[in-house]
Design an enzyme around this catalytic site. Structure first.
Site, PDB file in Angstrom:
ATOM      1  N   LYS A 191       0.950  -1.709   0.156  1.00 21.97           N
ATOM      2  CA  LYS A 191      -0.051  -0.158   0.217  1.00 21.97           C
ATOM      3  C   LYS A 191       0.638   1.646   0.179  1.00 21.97           C
ATOM      4  O   LYS A 191       1.983   1.749   0.364  1.00 21.97           O
ATOM      5  CB  LYS A 191      -0.672  -0.136   1.317  1.00 21.97           C
ATOM      6  CG  LYS A 191       0.115  -0.173   2.991  1.00 21.97           C
ATOM      7  CD  LYS A 191      -0.811  -0.315   3.671  1.00 21.97           C
ATOM      8  CE  LYS A 191      -0.217  -0.252   5.305  1.00 21.97           C
ATOM      9  NZ  LYS A 191      -1.173  -0.441   5.673  1.00 21.97           N
ATOM     10  N   ARG A 214     -10.998  -0.107  14.076  1.00 24.37           N
ATOM     11  CA  ARG A 214     -10.697   0.792  12.992  1.00 24.37           C
ATOM     12  C   ARG A 214     -11.970  -0.188  11.655  1.00 24.37           C
ATOM     13  O   ARG A 214     -12.475  -0.335  12.050  1.00 24.37           O
ATOM     14  CB  ARG A 214      -9.510   0.620  12.341  1.00 24.37           C
ATOM     15  CG  ARG A 214      -8.853   1.691  10.777  1.00 24.37           C
ATOM     16  CD  ARG A 214      -7.514   1.716  10.953  1.00 24.37           C
ATOM     17  NE  ARG A 214      -6.886   0.789  10.567  1.00 24.37           N
ATOM     18  CZ  ARG A 214      -5.284   0.483   9.856  1.00 24.37           C
ATOM     19  NH1 ARG A 214      -5.304   0.993   9.916  1.00 24.37           N
ATOM     20  NH2 ARG A 214      -5.367  -0.806   9.150  1.00 24.37           N
ATOM     21  N   MET A 260      11.087  25.358   2.683  1.00 24.71           N
ATOM     22  CA  MET A 260       9.871  24.239   1.176  1.00 24.71           C
ATOM     23  C   MET A 260      10.889  23.201   0.107  1.00 24.71           C
ATOM     24  O   MET A 260      10.394  22.246  -0.206  1.00 24.71           O
ATOM     25  CB  MET A 260       9.300  24.983   0.280  1.00 24.71           C
ATOM     26  CG  MET A 260       8.036  24.479  -0.369  1.00 24.71           C
ATOM     27  SD  MET A 260       7.021  25.559  -1.245  1.00 24.71           S
ATOM     28  CE  MET A 260       6.503  26.225  -0.254  1.00 24.71           C
ATOM     29  N   TYR A 264      15.308  31.442   7.306  1.00 21.15           N
ATOM     30  CA  TYR A 264      14.170  32.386   7.721  1.00 21.15           C
ATOM     31  C   TYR A 264      14.493  32.682   9.386  1.00 21.15           C
ATOM     32  O   TYR A 264      14.967  31.385   9.994  1.00 21.15           O
ATOM     33  CB  TYR A 264      13.068  30.811   7.906  1.00 21.15           C
ATOM     34  CG  TYR A 264      12.890  31.305   5.955  1.00 21.15           C
ATOM     35  CD1 TYR A 264      12.168  32.609   4.944  1.00 21.15           C
ATOM     36  CD2 TYR A 264      12.274  29.791   4.899  1.00 21.15           C
ATOM     37  CE1 TYR A 264      12.132  32.310   3.841  1.00 21.15           C
ATOM     38  CE2 TYR A 264      11.985  29.998   4.279  1.00 21.15           C
ATOM     39  CZ  TYR A 264      11.945  31.184   3.098  1.00 21.15           C
ATOM     40  OH  TYR A 264      11.626  31.322   2.365  1.00 21.15           O
TER      41      TYR A 264
HETATM   42  C1  LIG Z   1      -0.592  -1.607   6.864  1.00 18.91           C
HETATM   43  C2  LIG Z   1      -0.892  -2.890   7.352  1.00 18.91           C
HETATM   44  C3  LIG Z   1      -0.292  -4.117   7.508  1.00 18.91           C
HETATM   45  C4  LIG Z   1       1.164  -4.228   7.774  1.00 18.91           C
HETATM   46  O1  LIG Z   1       1.565  -3.303   9.109  1.00 18.91           O
HETATM   47  P1  LIG Z   1       3.007  -3.067   8.912  1.00 18.91           P
HETATM   48  O2  LIG Z   1       2.972  -2.638  10.635  1.00 18.91           O
HETATM   49  O3  LIG Z   1       3.506  -2.540   8.060  1.00 18.91           O
HETATM   50  O4  LIG Z   1       4.022  -4.710   9.784  1.00 18.91           O
HETATM   51  C5  LIG Z   1      -1.021  -5.344   7.966  1.00 18.91           C
HETATM   52  N1  LIG Z   1      -2.232  -5.260   7.894  1.00 18.91           N
HETATM   53  C6  LIG Z   1      -3.210  -4.375   7.717  1.00 18.91           C
HETATM   54  C7  LIG Z   1      -4.915  -4.149   8.109  1.00 18.91           C
HETATM   55  C8  LIG Z   1      -2.566  -2.661   7.787  1.00 18.91           C
HETATM   56  O5  LIG Z   1      -3.517  -2.195   7.732  1.00 18.91           O
END
Ligand SMILES: *Cc1c(COP(=O)(O)O)cnc(C)c1O
Length: 374
Positions: free
Chosen positions: A42, A140, A318, A269
C-alpha cells in the site's frame, strides 16, 4: 555507498531490491514453511515503488499482496503485477473495477457486504474471492461483536461468495506493555473465526500478524501473515530483529552551493540558524516539500556526507535546507548527501520529526526522483 547517485542529482529516493530480497527471506525464516506471506504494498510500497516492488515480489514467489485502495491495485495490474491483490478499503463504486482487474475486496461492514452480495447476484458472479476483516479491538475497519450474527447469516445464505480469508489487525503488536490487550485480540479472533468456520463449507484462511506481530507472536501466524514495514527493513527499532534487516529505501540530495559563514552570523528564515565558530554551510536541494519534516531543522537532525554527520542549520525551507559542513574537508557543489538510508537510519529523521519511520517513508513527495537498484 554513493554508487547510485551521480553529482548534482535532484533529490532521489532509491529502492534497493537486494535489501528487499534479504528482508523477505529473513521473515520467511521466522515462519513455518506453510505460512503464506501477504506483502503489504500500500501507499506505493511504503513510499518506494509499488510496481517494481510488486514485480520483484512476484519473482520471489509471493502470491499475495495487499493495498489500501482500488486505484493502487489497478496500477499494479496495469503494470503486469500478478497474484492475488487484496484491497483493504474499497467503496461500492469500485466493484466493477475490482472485477475487471481481478482485485479482491476486503469487506468490513454489513453495509458494504450487502452491497457486494447484491452486486454479485445481479452480475451473476460466483466464486469471486473476498476477504473479511474482524474488528477485535483496533476500532478501525472490521465487523465487530454486534455484526457477527448477521455476518454468519449472510455467509450461509450466499454460498456463491468465496471467503478467501478472514483476518484482523493488531493495534499494538510491538509494545510489550500492551500485551494483555493484544492477547484479548487473539482470543476474540480465535473465538469469532471458530464461529465463522462452523458456518462455512471448509475452514477459511486466517491471518492477524503484521511485521512486529510476526516477530513477537509467531504462535499466532495461522495460515498467513501480513508483512509491511519489516519488509522495507525499518520501523522495528524496538525489537532485536532490527539488527538483521536492511533498509530498502534511501533518500539522497546533493549540494547546490557552499558558503563560508562567520560565527554568530544568522542563517535562513527568521535568522534562526547560526554557527558557533567561523565555518562552512552547504545548501541542499531538498526541503519540506520533498518530505523532510520542518521539525528536523535547527540541529534536530543531521544528514550524512561521506562519513560525517552534518546538522541542519536554521529552519527547513520548502525546497532546500542548509547544513553545517565545517567538519567535512573535501566536499564540493554536486556532492551527494544521504538524508536517510544504509548509513543514516530513517528513524533518526523520524525522531527529529516527532513521528515514525512509516510516515517518513510514505512522505516522499512527487518531486522526489525515483531510482531502482536491482
Ligand atoms: C498496513 C497494514 C499491515 C502491515 O503492517 P506493518 O506494521 O507495516 O507490518 C498489516 N495489516 C493491515 C490491515 C494494515 O493496514
Amino acid at each position: 555507498m554513493d554508487v547510485y547517485m551521480s553529482d548534482f542529482a535532484p533529490a532521489t529516493a532509491i529502492t534497493h531490491l537486494d535489501n528487499l530480497r534479504h528482508n523477505l527471506s529473513y521473515f520467511r525464516s521466522l515462519l513455518s514453511e506453510n505460512t503464506r506471506v501477504m506483502a503489504m504494498v500500500k501507499s506505493n510500497a511504503y513510499g518506494s515503488s509499488a510496481v517494481e516492488v510488486g514485480r520483484e515480489l512476484n519473482r520471489l514467489g509471493v502470491r499475495d499482496l495487499g493495498v489500501a485502495y482500488t486505484y493502487e491495485g489497478k496500477e499494479l495490474r496495469t503494470h503486469g503485477v500478478s497474484g492475488s491483490i487484496m484491497v483493504m478499503n474499497p467503496v461500492p463504486g469500485d466493484f466493477p473495477d475490482l472485477i475487471n482487474h481481478q482485485l479482491e475486496p476486503e469487506l468490513s461492514n454489513m453495509e458494504i457486504l450487502t452491497k457486494w452480495v447484491n452486486f454479485i447476484s445481479r452480475e451473476k458472479i460466483a466464486n469471486y474471492p473476498v476477504h473479511l476483516e474482524l474488528d477485535t479491538g483496533m476500532r478501525r475497519l472490521g465487523f465487530d461483536n454486534n455484526d457477527l450474527g448477521s455476518l454468519v447469516e449472510v455467509l450461509c445464505a450466499t454460498p456463491s461468495m468465496q471467503v478467501k480469508s478472514v483476518f484482523s489487525h493488531l493495534s499494538s503488536s510491538p509494545t510489550s506493555e500492551k500485551d494483555a490487550f493484544t492477547k484479548s485480540q487473539f482470543n476474540l479472533f480465535e473465538e469469532w473465526t471458530a464461529l465463522i468456520n462452523r458456518n462455512l463449507p471448509k475452514p477459511v484462511t486466517r491471518h492477524i500478524l503484521n511485521s512486529a506481530g510476526i516477530v513477537r507472536f509467531p504462535e499466532y501466524q495461522y495460515d498467513m501473515v501480513r508483512l509491511g514495514i519489516g519488509l522495507y527493513g525499518v520501523g522495528l527499532e524496538s525489537l532485536s530483529v532490527h539488527e538483521d534487516l536492511r533498509p530498502v529505501q534511501s533518500l539522497y540530495a546533493s549540494i547546490s552551493q557552499i558558503k563560508k559563514v562567520s560565527a554568530g552570523e544568522s542563517i535562513g528564515y527568521e535568522q534562526n540558524g547560526q554557527l558557533q565558530s567561523d565555518g562552512k554551510i552547504a545548501v541542499l536541494n531538498i526541503g519540506y516539500a520533498d518530505g523532510v519534516p520542518r521539525l528536523a531543522g535547527n540541529g534536530r537532525f543531521s544528514v550524512r556526507i561521506g562519513k560525517v554527520l552534518c546538522p541542519v542549520v536554521g529552519n527547513v525551507c520548502m525546497d532546500m535546507i542548509m547544513v553545517d559542513i565545517s567538519n567535512c574537508p573535501d566536499v564540493t557543489a554536486g556532492t551527494p548527501v544521504e538524508i536517510y538510508g544504509q548509513n543514516n537510519p530513517v528513524h533518526h529523521l523520524a525522531n527529529a520529526g516527532n513521528t515514525i519511520p512509516y510516515e517518513i517513508l510514505t512522505g516522499n513527495r512527487k518531486r522526489v526522483h525515483r531510482l531502482i537498484a536491482e
